[in-house]
Design a protein around this motif. Structure first.
Motif, PDB file in Angstrom:
ATOM      1  N   VAL A  49      11.011 -47.754  33.404  1.00  0.00           N
ATOM      2  CA  VAL A  49      11.267 -46.368  34.029  1.00  0.00           C
ATOM      3  C   VAL A  49      10.001 -45.862  34.304  1.00  0.00           C
ATOM      4  O   VAL A  49       9.211 -45.643  33.319  1.00  0.00           O
ATOM      5  CB  VAL A  49      12.152 -45.380  33.310  1.00  0.00           C
ATOM      6  CG1 VAL A  49      12.138 -44.016  34.305  1.00  0.00           C
ATOM      7  CG2 VAL A  49      13.554 -45.878  33.118  1.00  0.00           C
ATOM      8  N   VAL A  62      18.746 -46.487  29.135  1.00  0.00           N
ATOM      9  CA  VAL A  62      19.455 -45.531  30.518  1.00  0.00           C
ATOM     10  C   VAL A  62      20.872 -45.457  30.739  1.00  0.00           C
ATOM     11  O   VAL A  62      21.520 -46.685  30.529  1.00  0.00           O
ATOM     12  CB  VAL A  62      18.796 -46.448  31.747  1.00  0.00           C
ATOM     13  CG1 VAL A  62      19.465 -45.697  33.116  1.00  0.00           C
ATOM     14  CG2 VAL A  62      17.172 -46.464  31.641  1.00  0.00           C
ATOM     15  N   MET A  73      13.384 -46.710  38.549  1.00  0.00           N
ATOM     16  CA  MET A  73      13.912 -47.850  37.733  1.00  0.00           C
ATOM     17  C   MET A  73      14.132 -48.972  38.884  1.00  0.00           C
ATOM     18  O   MET A  73      14.219 -50.158  38.176  1.00  0.00           O
ATOM     19  CB  MET A  73      14.729 -47.650  36.752  1.00  0.00           C
ATOM     20  CG  MET A  73      16.167 -46.762  37.442  1.00  0.00           C
ATOM     21  SD  MET A  73      17.153 -46.322  36.062  1.00  0.00           S
ATOM     22  CE  MET A  73      16.549 -44.648  35.853  1.00  0.00           C
TER      23      MET A  73
END
Length: 188
Positions: A49, A62, A73
């Motif tokens: 990310v 995530v 991302m």
């Protein structure tokens, strides 16, 4: 017979004219061939990310909801044509955050190489050497779905993660030739 011979000479001249070796046509720049859209996962299945506001790129756990929003991302992996494939496929990375595009590059700061994400687009043509190019290589011969990415400007330096507390920050890391380092394993 004389007309046939004349046509044959024209054909030979045409063929001689058209014989051009590929080396004569090659340019020194890398030219973009295709773009892949992927998330990048580390050995722990965490996603990379990018947070440009914090000048940070790290592997994180995530949620599905966060992944759908996709902020920082969903990467574009820009693949370039090359005349020499021994080093691996040349690639550059970019990511969209909000309404802005950022590209990954490496810079020397305080004696060490660091990874930055700068606002802008990845160029269609890149000189032979560039601080945005990495060579995509299979991680190991028995692991064809995972890769490691070697920095084009410094042989033996690879994208990896470094644990700092609960953070797994994206870094460049030196690797000796026969070493296998799981922190460099990236799945697409």
């Amino acid at each position: 017979a004389r007309i046939k011979l004349s046509r044959r000479r024209q054909q030979v001249k045409y063929e001689e004219f058209c014989l051009i070796t590929p080396a004569e046509l090659e340019c020194d720049a890398l030219c973009k061939e295709k773009t892949l859209h992927r998330v990048l996962r580390n050995v722990n299945s965490q996603l990379l990310v990018v947070r440009p506001d914090l000048n940070l790129a790290a592997f994180e756990d995530v949620t599905d909801l966060e992944m759908q929003s996709g902020k920082g991302m969903h990467f574009s992996i820009h693949c370039y044509k090359t005349n020499t494939s021994f080093a691996g496929m040349p690639v550059a990375f970019s990511v969209q955050v909000e309404d802005k595009s950022y590209y990954m590059c490496c810079e020397r700061e305080g004696g060490e190489m660091i990874i930055r994400f700068k606002e802008g687009e990845v160029p269609k043509e890149i000189p032979d050497k560039s601080n945005i190019i990495f060579f995509k290589k299979t991680f190991t011969s028995c692991c064809s779905k995972a890769f490691k990415f070697e920095y084009s400007m410094e042989q033996g330096m690879f994208l990896a993660f470094e644990e700092k507390g609960c953070l797994r920050k994206l870094i460049l890391k030196k690797l000796s030739k026969d070493e296998v380092d799981e922190t460099m394993k990236i799945s697409l």
